[in-house]
Design an enzyme around this catalytic site. Structure first.
Site, PDB file in Angstrom:
ATOM      1  N   ASP A 413      -5.667 -15.033 -10.337  1.00 39.11           N
ATOM      2  CA  ASP A 413      -5.624 -14.379  -9.033  1.00 39.11           C
ATOM      3  C   ASP A 413      -6.758 -13.357  -8.908  1.00 39.11           C
ATOM      4  O   ASP A 413      -7.342 -12.919  -9.899  1.00 39.11           O
ATOM      5  CB  ASP A 413      -4.269 -13.697  -8.865  1.00 39.11           C
ATOM      6  CG  ASP A 413      -3.860 -13.524  -7.411  1.00 39.11           C
ATOM      7  OD1 ASP A 413      -4.681 -13.828  -6.523  1.00 39.11           O
ATOM      8  OD2 ASP A 413      -2.708 -13.104  -7.173  1.00 39.11           O
ATOM      9  N   GLU A 416     -12.025 -10.936  -5.817  1.00 38.71           N
ATOM     10  CA  GLU A 416     -12.828 -10.823  -4.593  1.00 38.71           C
ATOM     11  C   GLU A 416     -13.354  -9.408  -4.365  1.00 38.71           C
ATOM     12  O   GLU A 416     -14.473  -9.229  -3.896  1.00 38.71           O
ATOM     13  CB  GLU A 416     -12.004 -11.234  -3.362  1.00 38.71           C
ATOM     14  CG  GLU A 416     -11.411 -12.634  -3.431  1.00 38.71           C
ATOM     15  CD  GLU A 416     -10.005 -12.623  -4.003  1.00 38.71           C
ATOM     16  OE1 GLU A 416      -9.423 -13.710  -4.124  1.00 38.71           O
ATOM     17  OE2 GLU A 416      -9.489 -11.533  -4.324  1.00 38.71           O
ATOM     18  N   ASP A 479      -2.997 -15.824   0.731  1.00 39.58           N
ATOM     19  CA  ASP A 479      -1.820 -15.225   1.362  1.00 39.58           C
ATOM     20  C   ASP A 479      -1.680 -15.660   2.816  1.00 39.58           C
ATOM     21  O   ASP A 479      -2.281 -15.063   3.735  1.00 39.58           O
ATOM     22  CB  ASP A 479      -1.905 -13.700   1.272  1.00 39.58           C
ATOM     23  CG  ASP A 479      -1.931 -13.213  -0.166  1.00 39.58           C
ATOM     24  OD1 ASP A 479      -1.611 -14.017  -1.059  1.00 39.58           O
ATOM     25  OD2 ASP A 479      -2.272 -12.050  -0.385  1.00 39.58           O
TER      26      ASP A 479
END
Length: 770
Positions: A413, A416, A479
């Site tokens: 995960d 970014e 998400d």
């Protein structure tokens, strides 16, 4: 980034310099270099006190032309850079009265001798052009410099890709910045920004810059695809192909082809969800609940709170809820499950690993030499510096301990929110590292899995990406919200990513944020299990189906088992993605490039080359979809319909538009309770509407390298079937087929049982055993 003020004026503070003529050129064996001063040279004095751009044409692959533009070549080329796989190409360089011609395979660029500009053509047909005033060196009042290129967009031309983008599928009219951000799926921001776009005209453009690339696709100048980077040079690549699939294949050859995910990864993944309460008891209850309802489960995923709060990442199980984690993992694996755990590349200050990483220089630093820290996500967190080999080894040692405990893969995960004011161990440019960090992060984890689990077992579940990250599958959409709008935007993002060279993609079934209605959950289930990878995951609530309603369990069971039966077909499509770079989930234009209606379709897709999927996006079950010309057969009902038009229908939860293309040999496995089995043993080939004079071919691959290929050819009323490769028992069924007088096997060694079967003229479904 826009530089002009309308068509005639330049924005305040910018000075745009464009080459005015191809003043001179140089041929250096395998490259053509052209020199373009920014003013016309009419006398010797004009050569003084002026700027000049140097443009070099070369070919890293056949049918690929690289364009490198320089103002000042003396600048240090700071790391990092994309890894390009170049071959030994010998281009043909010629000239005539009007142009210098550089040709690689069927792709050529003609550089005009009179004035300035160059046109790219394939087999004599224009693809695009850099016209006069398109290429530019731009300066600003505050001393910044930019390089800009504008390539023609023709009438009816449509542009796609640029990563996993959730806004409009066709990029014409959009401004796009290639800059990774953690922005969810409902804005123009993206987790996976790829500086590559694909045109429906049969070419693609890859801008070979890992830093910010700013695109104006028919937005600053409506007939131009513009891209710009800050600095003194620009590097881009034109990739040609007869069809869009050929372009993607060459792009993958240049930047890296996807690894082949393990067969078990195609099954259903179930997560603890994010901020829910869970322990071994909760996990076991969910897993047993799936088994009690006969819903096959392949992977169980532990999300963030398998570790203690404020300590992400310490890579240690929270002992308050998991007292004996290794024993727990053993018990779960005895149930036939693979195990995935969540990780990210950040180390919180409260983590026991923080001091260790600080003392050894394993984290990004600020320009004072301190650890770069902030309080977003985790209090006082630091970021692992993957440019430091010792930091990579240290990070991998923590993951290796988990692998030794029984963990099989990782959800990689984040990656970014990478700062541009950080200092890297190897001196990398932080602007370039912002996007590229995702490559180093996922490569580090993926390489560890290959080393410790074997190349055929390596898989991650990644969110961030840049060019080249397609080599490390699988990627998921991030998400999304529990709404039909978000379901549709997720599909747009997945199709854009597939047109950016990514072979495998997933999303959170039912949405991540908030909790879906039972209706939405069941519709999303069908979509999710007809994607390459399928995961149940949420934020504040669990995603097991019986918490929505019992019918949701029935829907889940039905589509999981359907996907398992389709695994011989899906794994063959995965093998094609691995070998050729063609994505498994395909925008319609990839399979039907001649059908202009398909240029705009973003609510349906091809799963492999033969199955059309149109998810249902309305509560009333209504769906509008388009079938290209040909005869199509609904996989679930057997109903046959003619294409070439839009259809409007209503479906219950056990169905959706799922059609088989004509002239298809669809392999169906004989196992429905797991995704990983012997795909060659007892496989059934369903032959759909094989037209006279046509053939159908399908290969089936096993994980161990075994393969079998079936080919059927129709000549009037006779179908000849050949089998090559590994010979096991298989079955052929003619589905909804025009009557035939005979079916013969042309490969005698393949015949296992049955011979010379002659169906009656009126029979439509014929079963033949081999």
């Amino acid at each position: 980034m826009k530089f002009s003020d309308g068509y005639w004026l330049t924005r305040d503070g910018y000075d745009i310099n464009t080459p005015k003529e191809a003043y001179d050129h140089r041929i250096d064996g395998r490259s053509l270099t052209v020199y373009g001063p920014v003013k016309a040279i009419q006398k010797r004095g004009d050569t003084l006190d002026t700027r000049m751009l140097t443009v070099r044409f070369s070919s890293p692959l056949e049918d690929v032309i690289r364009v490198q533009v320089f103002h000042f070549k003396g600048r240090i080329d700071n790391k990092p850079g994309f890894e390009l796989r170049m071959t030994d190409v010998k281009p043909l360089i010629t000239e005539d009265a009007e142009a210098l011609i550089f040709q690689s395979g069927s792709l050529s660029v003609n550089v005009y001798k009179n004035g300035w500009g160059y046109q790219f053509s394939r087999a004599g047909r224009k693809l695009t052009e850099s016209s006069p005033n398109s290429l530019a060196y731009i300066t600003t009042e505050d001393g910044r410099t930019f390089m800009r290129e504008q390539l023609d967009i023709g009438v009816g031309e449509t542009i796609y890709g640029l990563g996993e983008r959730f806004a409009a599928f066709v990029k014409n009219g959009q401004s796009v910045d290639i800059w990774n951000k953690d922005g969810g799926t409902s804005t123009e921001q993206a987790y996976k920004n790829i500086p590559f776009y694909l045109s429906n005209r049969g070419y693609g453009v890859f801008v070979n810059h890992p830093e910010l690339v700013s695109y104006e696709i028919g937005s600053e100048v409506v007939s131009k695809a513009q891209f710009s980077v800050e600095g003194e040079s620009l590097d881009y690549v034109i990739i040609a192909g007869g069809e869009p699939k050929d372009v993607l294949s060459r792009y993958a050859q240049l930047t890296g082809k996807p690894a082949l995910p393990p067969a078990w990864s195609f099954g259903l993944w179930l997560s603890t969800s994010f901020t829910t309460d869970y322990s071994e008891e909760t996990v076991t209850r969910f897993i047993d609940g799936m088994k009690e309802r006969d819903i096959p489960l392949s992977v169980f995923h532990f999300d963030c709170f398998w570790m203690k709060e404020f300590e992400w990442c310490n890579f240690e199980w929270d002992e308050r809820f998991f007292q004996q984690p290794q024993a727990m993992l053993s018990r779960l694996k005895e149930k036939g499950l693979k195990i995935c755990v969540w990780i990210n590349p950040y180390i919180a200050q409260k983590s026991k690993l923080f001091q260790e990483g600080k003392e050894n220089g394993y984290f990004l630093k600020n320009d004072q030499g301190d650890v770069w820290q902030w309080d977003r996500w985790q209090a006082g967190m630091a970021i692992v510096d993957f440019t430091n080999p010792k930091a990579r080894d240290w990070y991998c040692s923590k993951l290796e301990h988990l692998l030794n405990m029984g963990v099989d893969c990782f959800k990689t995960d984040f990656g970014e929110r990478i700062p541009v004011d950080a200092v890297y161990f190897d001196g990398s440019d932080p602007e370039k590292m912002h996007n590229y960090y995702s490559f180093l992060y996922n490569k580090t984890v993926f390489d560890l899995l290959k080393e410790k689990r074997g190349e055929q077992e390596a898989v991650v579940f990644a969110r961030s990406a840049t060019a080249g990250c397609q080599q490390f599958p699988v990627h998921w959409g991030g998400d999304c919200f529990a709404s039909y709008d978000s379901m549709a935007e997720s599909l747009r993002g997945g199709l854009s990513l597939s047109l950016s060279g990514f072979g495998f993609w997933s999303h959170d079934i039912g949405g991540f944020e908030s909790t879906a209605s039972a209706d939405l959950y069941k519709r999303w289930t069908a979509f999710g299990l007809l994607s390459t990878h399928s995961r149940l995951h949420g934020s504040e609530s669990y995603r097991v189906p019986w918490l929505f309603d019992e019918e949701a369990s029935d829907v889940m069971r039905y589509f999981v088992k359907l996907k398992h039966r389709l695994m011989p077909y899906l794994y063959a499509a995965a093998y094609e993605a691995h070998k050729e770079g063609i994505p498994v989930m395909r925008a319609m234009l990839l399979e039907f490039p001649e059908d202009r209606t398909c240029d705009w379709l973003d609510r349906q897709y091809m799963l492999g080359g033969s199955l059309l999927v149109a998810p249902v996006f309305q509560e009333n079950g209504a769906v509008s979809y388009y079938l290209p010309k040909g005869t199509w057969t609904h996989l679930l009902t057997g109903k046959e319909t003619e294409g070439g038009e839009w259809k409007e229908e209503q479906y219950g939860y056990m169905g959706l538009p799922l059609f088989v293309r004509e002239n298809t040999l669809l392999p169906l496995g004989n196992v429905s309770d797991r995704p990983d089995y012997d795909y060659l043993d007892g496989v059934t080939f369903c032959l759909y509407h094989l037209k006279d004079g046509c053939s159908a071919e399908q290969a089936v691959y096993n994980v161990n390298g075994e393969s079998m290929t079936i080919r059927a050819v129709r000549n009037q009323n006779t179908i000849t079937v050949n089998s090559t490769g590994v010979q096991k028992k298989w079955k052929l069924i003619l589905r909804n087929h025009p009557p035939v007088s005979s079916v013969i096997n042309g490969a005698a060694e393949a015949l296992q049982e049955g011979t010379g079967i002659r169906p009656k003229e009126e029979q439509r479904d014929v079963v033949i055993f081999f």
